[in-house]
Design a protein around this motif. Sequence first.
Motif, short mmCIF file in Angstrom:
data_model
loop_
_atom_site.label_atom_id
_atom_site.label_comp_id
_atom_site.label_asym_id
_atom_site.label_seq_id
_atom_site.Cartn_x
_atom_site.Cartn_y
_atom_site.Cartn_z
N ILE A 25 43.62 34.09 33.96
CA ILE A 25 42.56 34.73 34.76
C ILE A 25 43.19 35.67 35.79
O ILE A 25 42.80 36.83 35.93
N SER A 55 37.71 44.07 39.69
CA SER A 55 38.59 43.02 39.16
C SER A 55 39.20 42.20 40.28
O SER A 55 39.84 41.17 40.02
N ALA A 56 39.04 42.64 41.54
CA ALA A 56 39.52 41.88 42.68
C ALA A 56 38.97 40.45 42.64
O ALA A 56 39.63 39.51 43.07
N ALA A 57 37.75 40.28 42.09
CA ALA A 57 37.15 38.95 42.01
C ALA A 57 38.04 38.02 41.19
O ALA A 57 38.30 36.88 41.58
N GLU A 58 38.51 38.51 40.05
CA GLU A 58 39.37 37.69 39.20
C GLU A 58 40.68 37.37 39.90
O GLU A 58 41.18 36.26 39.83
N VAL A 59 41.25 38.38 40.56
CA VAL A 59 42.52 38.17 41.25
C VAL A 59 42.36 37.09 42.32
O VAL A 59 43.15 36.15 42.42
N GLY A 119 41.81 33.65 40.82
CA GLY A 119 43.10 33.13 40.36
C GLY A 119 43.93 32.61 41.52
O GLY A 119 44.48 31.51 41.47
N PHE A 177 35.38 31.49 30.91
CA PHE A 177 36.70 31.27 31.50
C PHE A 177 36.58 30.90 32.97
O PHE A 177 37.28 30.03 33.47
N THR A 180 45.03 38.76 34.10
CA THR A 180 44.05 39.71 33.58
C THR A 180 43.46 40.51 34.74
O THR A 180 43.32 41.73 34.67
N GLY A 181 43.16 39.79 35.83
CA GLY A 181 42.64 40.46 37.03
C GLY A 181 43.63 41.45 37.59
O GLY A 181 43.28 42.60 37.86
N ILE A 182 44.89 41.04 37.71
CA ILE A 182 45.93 41.92 38.27
C ILE A 182 46.07 43.18 37.42
O ILE A 182 46.11 44.30 37.94
#
Lengths: 359, 329
Positions: free
Chosen positions: B111, A325-329, A332, A283, B114-116
């Motif tokens: 993305i 998960s900050a990386a994904e945020v 994004g 992804f 999901t992260g949030i």
Amino acid sequence: MKGQRMIRMVKRDAISSKKQWMIRGIALVGALLAGAFLILSLGHNPLAVYKDMLAGALGTPTVRRETVKLAIPLLITAIGISFAFQMRFWNIGAEGQILMGAVCAGYFAFFQYDNLPRPLLILVMMLAGMIGGGIYGMIPALFKAKWGTNETLFTLMLNYIALAFIKYLKNGPWKAPHSQFPKMAMLDDRARLGKILGIHWGWILALVLVVLAYFYFTKTKQGYEISVVGESTDTARYAGIPVSFVLIRTMILSGALAGLAGMLQLAGSDYTITESTAGGVGFTVITVAWMAKMNSFGMLAVAVFIAVLERGSNKIQTTFKIPASAAEVLTGMILFFMLGCEFFINYKLVVSKREEAGA
Amino acid sequence: MNTLLNLAVAAVLAGTPLLLGTLGEILTEKSGNINLGVEGMMFMGAIAGLAAPYLYEQQVLLVGSTPSKLAGAFLALAASFLAGALGALIYGFLTITLRANQNVTGLTLTIFGTGIGNFFGEYLGSQAGGYVALGDELKAAFANLSIPGLSQIPVIGKLFFQYNWVVYFAIVLALCMNHFFQRTRVGLNLRAVGEDPATADAAGINVTRYKYAATVIGGGICGIGGMYMSMVTTSGVWVYNCVSGYGWLAVALVIFATWNPARALLAALIFGGLTVLRLYLRIPGMPMQIYEMFPYIATILVLIVTSIRQSRENVQPKSCGKNYFREER
């Protein structure tokens, strides 16, 4: 609408590439600022957090190697999906293609390692990984070519099927002997990749692929065909390009590269296969390919950048207790800003007075 | 017989988040926007729908009184709707106003969302010293209902009258949405926008406003579907990656339901059943993990069959995926 000022959007004729990159630069800064606000709202100092991220990803030789290791599958898979994206084939199944590549390579790595001389074993693993990923990428392309089956959802569903398949393997036929837990064994040393400068040699392969992909797109007939199909299938047909064939051939390539990334992940990094062997790479690379505008050298830069973000996020989790998960945020947010800024590259805003309002 | 009854009940419970996601995406696609961010919006709804009643509970416990079930349920519903709508608003702003590519924007939303979800789930968990879990009082707000007289009827009571309130909410929503598309002027206008925005625009329909409204409300409904995952499926505990593919199944179900909210009811029931089949129907010799593939294989089959049949009716709104540029009519 009369009697008030109106903002109209006017298409730009052309814009210098310097200005384009400036707009993108501003967007990147905007995204980092938005991230800073998030960090601030959690009661941390954004500068300190960003600095810690950088230190955690690039500060010492050890973490730099880890960062490069993260960037390898990102880069190779991104190049793979960019092949598909160039022809507007939305391959979001790279995750599954990586896993299938790892499984096919894994068959030789786990069960045939003492039957083959080492260089041949590694070569066979690479081929198996590419064939596994390639076939897994080919399936949705076949249906797309024949009946126009929606490839976005098809490739996506294949991800979950591959994931369930791995769970089946590790619970059943491939379960490590004498293990109490459902997991696969660790690879024999013979099936592991050698290291160059402290990192498995996949990084050299990745760099070679960057150059090859660039030439493939700019200098070969096949690359040209892909871009024509991406522009318009009608034009491609009119020009005598066999659209279905190009579709299938390109998706095999796309999947094969993802499968190769899976093999490298198995033999160079994890030394086993788990559900997180692909770990969201399939992804994330959508972001990488898109932000780089499908340019393979751009993808090199973006892949390293994303690897820094991910590696850095692990660091701030331990230092500041900010979840990784900050990386994904952040990824994004950055992509949101990048997508938005394209508008300002293609259009300009014109404020018109009331007389012109009807125009 | 009993197994079948239990399977049917479990299918309804598992199908409800799918139904909500599907309904949200149907509404969105009717306006000509394909939002592939359903998974992300469900994650945003899941964390907001859990965080709101959780924070409310913490506040009330500080004062020393007991939290009210009704307030908890309302907060979960409102917060999850708003969170999903916020995600959709980002998507809408980028695709409708800034004309970004719908596919990539939707994927980015997945993305991001999901992260949030995972970010705030873990963050609240670490603040709480482990994990986020709702107290029994508010958990009861999402428990199965017991309707005097009806729930006790054998078989029928169990099959129809003892679900949690969100199930009934979703079913009523599907029926209302069906009526909205078929019988109301606004619904017909919306369909016109999705089919042919230029003509709708010429007929005096405000295309931008319709697209925004459908996308944002659709996203809110997806958010409620996410709330179901965190409040009912995992009963008020934040589980890492709790939405895990349900949003994507919902996107696929839109095709299976042929953009029809009433048919979405059946589609969600069937797929809900497929996701829980392994607990009720054991085929001898079939490994557990192979069951997990069923919903996804079924989705692929549906995709293939619908693409082969390509009927003229019941297809995707024509302008789907294409942004509307008024200046380029």
